[in-house]
Design an enzyme around this catalytic site. Structure first.
Site, mmCIF file in Angstrom:
data_model
loop_
_atom_site.group_PDB
_atom_site.id
_atom_site.type_symbol
_atom_site.label_atom_id
_atom_site.label_comp_id
_atom_site.label_asym_id
_atom_site.label_seq_id
_atom_site.Cartn_x
_atom_site.Cartn_y
_atom_site.Cartn_z
ATOM 1 N N ARG A 87 0.831 -1.200 0.000
ATOM 2 C CA ARG A 87 0.000 0.000 0.000
ATOM 3 C C ARG A 87 0.872 1.259 0.000
ATOM 4 O O ARG A 87 1.950 1.283 0.601
ATOM 5 C CB ARG A 87 -0.879 -0.013 1.251
ATOM 6 C CG ARG A 87 -1.885 1.135 1.381
ATOM 7 C CD ARG A 87 -2.926 1.083 0.288
ATOM 8 N NE ARG A 87 -4.136 1.840 0.671
ATOM 9 C CZ ARG A 87 -5.025 2.281 -0.195
ATOM 10 N NH1 ARG A 87 -4.861 2.060 -1.492
ATOM 11 N NH2 ARG A 87 -6.093 2.924 0.212
ATOM 12 N N THR A 120 -8.950 -0.204 -10.058
ATOM 13 C CA THR A 120 -8.233 -1.353 -9.493
ATOM 14 C C THR A 120 -8.273 -2.513 -10.474
ATOM 15 O O THR A 120 -9.087 -2.540 -11.385
ATOM 16 C CB THR A 120 -8.879 -1.750 -8.145
ATOM 17 O OG1 THR A 120 -8.869 -0.623 -7.277
ATOM 18 C CG2 THR A 120 -8.163 -2.900 -7.455
ATOM 19 N N GLY A 147 -13.074 -2.550 -7.650
ATOM 20 C CA GLY A 147 -14.382 -2.016 -7.299
ATOM 21 C C GLY A 147 -14.425 -1.058 -6.133
ATOM 22 O O GLY A 147 -15.507 -0.749 -5.645
#
Length: 577
Positions: free
Chosen positions: A108, A396, A483
């Site tokens: 991340r 994504t 999503g």
């Protein structure tokens, strides 16, 4: 070497209740599935045929699942730039079949050292307009996907790092045909929101977007890939590329950010413990905080497991119970889930069986709750848990791989909203993941919000690469989806479709998307599913109809080999031998 996490299938408290036996009303249950793909040796499912072909090439050369995943991600950087790339981040799961271990990897993005809790507030202390914040240097976090991929490759890769970049390098130099999906997204996107170099790449001199079939070359990206292939991720996090990233962010004419070369040089990907929940004798595993995905999925599975959902796919009684459980999980997610390096996230308490039983007791099988709020799990430390103000977008992609040794790789990778910050450096787009933080650092009562901006912090994510193990502990499914926050809903729909409704992976991916959050209940817009909307409305749900464009990529490991399913809503394909 990354710590190895042993997956142990534990017994789970199971309550019995009457089966839900009502028949599904007349109507369609989903889109027409793409063909189910079968293979004996290895398989990859990715969001673009060229990415899947690159991954399959590595598998055929004797590569491991991670080798195929890296090759696919590099090609996706080129051909699906609206969704992911080396300018973004990722969460990953890797299953080592020989050692019987599962490891989660956190790639991340992180907030720059110069970021403050007031990053997205104006001079009057009010939140900036979202588009203004997202399409600027303010929103760019330190990219993490390359560092995380290298971490996995160092432990499990079988092919040389440099070889994994060759398909993407060739395609970037020769050019690729713009796909219908990329062309559609460009038509729906304002060219004025792009920084100049990205605008010139995706639009012509009259601001007309590149059309389907246009051959788009990217020699700058080929050069970038060649440097990273030769020298590893250090070529990205240090030196000329890092300097260009920092300079671009700090000089963004829309709104400059503070990301620096020091921020890039000090980035680290993190191995983390997966979050696993027993369900129907299986173990469903995903990525833990700072991802909220696996915790929310686990809460929903733990809440609904005592109910028999198996009467028919999409029977309204089952869907009602699922969305009520999801609404409760999303309320907890908003309050408690954040970067565990900054906030003591109460994962154990949120998954405690007695706590989940208490949450389950809030569900009326006949009627929707009017409002849902976060619960109070056991052993919540005194800390920052104000009412959340985070809003998320989703740009994504998902790559699912199983190799010839039975190793599995689930990669959920993102640059946040479509085209990220809409800023291009050396042929790739930069993310806008910092807008996944709460714009407001405190709630109305003055309590600090767990997911507020802080320097070095990772914003909360919904990405949830998932691997499911069967009752005997053997690998059974590899899956995930794009999503935004709906990733949680898409993955749950698929898990129920596979385990409770006995659909194959192609049927599960195509099944109508639905789900509940703290903000309501959502269902795909197609009129074929009006019957389900009506049944849920009759139970008191405020049903919002909207496009729910999942990109589910699922692999099943069966006694007869591998089966792959790609979501018909996007351009993904399953390939294998």
């Amino acid at each position: 070497m990354s710590p190895r996490i042993l997956i142990v299938l534990t017994a789970f408290f199971f309550l019995t209740s009457p089966a839900l036996a009502l028949d599904m009303p007349e109507g369609e249950s989903g889109l027409t599935p793409k063909p189910l793909v079968k293979a004996k040796e290895h398989m990859i499912v990715a969001a673009h045929p060229l990415a899947a072909e690159a991954g399959l090439e590595m598998l055929r050369k004797g590569g491991a699942a991670i080798d195929a995943g890296i090759a696919a991600q590099m090609v996706l950087t080129l051909v699906e730039p609206q969704s992911s790339g080396i300018g973004g981040g990722a969460f990953m799961l890797y299953w080592d079949a020989a050692a019987q271990t599962l490891t989660s990897y956190d790639g991340r993005e992180t907030a720059p050292a110069g970021a403050t809790p007031e990053l997205f507030l104006d001079a009057d202390g009010e939140p900036l307009p979202r588009d203004e914040a997202m399409h600027s240097g303010l929103s760019v976090g330190v990219p993490g996907v390359l560092a995380a991929l290298k971490l996995v490759h160092d432990e499990y890769g079988k092919l040389p790092w440099e070889e994994l970049f060759q398909p993407a390098i060739k395609l970037a130099r020769a050019g690729f045909s713009v796909s219908p999906r990329l062309a559609t997204v460009l038509r729906e996107t304002d060219p004025n929101s792009f920084a100049p170099s990205a605008r010139a790449y995706f639009f012509d001199e009259n601001d007309r977007p590149r059309q389907t079939g246009y051959i788009l070359e990217n020699p700058e990206l080929a050069d970038t890939f060649e440097s990273i292939a030769r020298n590893g991720p250090d070529a990205f996090y240090e030196g000329a590329i890092a300097e260009d990233i920092a300079k671009t962010v700090q000089n963004d004419p829309r709104k400059p950010g503070t990301l620096s070369t020091d921020d890039l040089a000090h980035y680290n990907a993190e191995p983390r413990r997966p979050v696993c929940m027993p369900y129907r004798g299986r173990s469903v595993c995903g990525a833990g905080p700072p991802s909220s995905g696996a915790v929310a999925v686990s809460q929903v599975l733990g809440i609904v497991e005592p109910f028999d959902l198996r009467a028919t796919p999409l029977n309204p009684e089952a869907v009602h119970l699922i969305v009520e459980a999801e609404r409760l999980a999303f309320a907890d997610r908003a309050r408690y889930l954040a970067d565990p390096g900054f906030v003591p996230v109460p994962v154990t308490g949120l998954l405690d069986k007695d706590y989940l039983a208490g949450r389950r007791a809030l569900i009326d099988p006949a009627r929707a709750q009017k409002t849902v709020t976060a619960g109070t799990p056991p052993v919540v430390p005194p800390s920052a848990f104000g009412r959340d103000h985070t809003k998320e977008k989703g740009g994504t992609s998902q790559v699912s791989v199983v190799d010839r040794w039975g190793e599995a790789f689930s990669l959920t990778t993102s640059i946040e909203s479509a085209f990220g910050a809409r800023t291009m450096v050396r042929g790739f787009l930069l993310n806008n993941q910092l807008t996944d933080f709460s714009f407001l650092p405190k709630d109305e009562d003055g309590t600090a919000i767990a997911n507020r901006v802080e320097p070095g912090k990772r914003p909360r994510s919904s990405m949830d690469p998932t691997i499911i193990f069967g009752p005997d502990g053997a690998l059974e499914y590899v899956l995930g989806s794009p999503g935004g926050p709906a990733i949680i809903l898409f993955n749950l729909k698929t898990i129920f479709a596979l385990i409770d409704w006995n659909l194959d992976v192609a049927e599960a991916a195509a099944l109508v998307n639905f789900g509940g959050t703290a903000h309501g209940v959502f269902l795909e817009t197609d009129a074929r599913w009006d019957w389900l909307a009506g049944a849920l409305t009759a139970k008191g749900h405020d049903v919002k109809r909207m496009p729910m464009t999942s990109g589910l990529h699922v692999i099943a490991v069966t006694p007869d080999g591998l089966e792959g399913g790609a979501d018909p809503r996007r351009e993904g394909v399953a390939l294998g031998d």
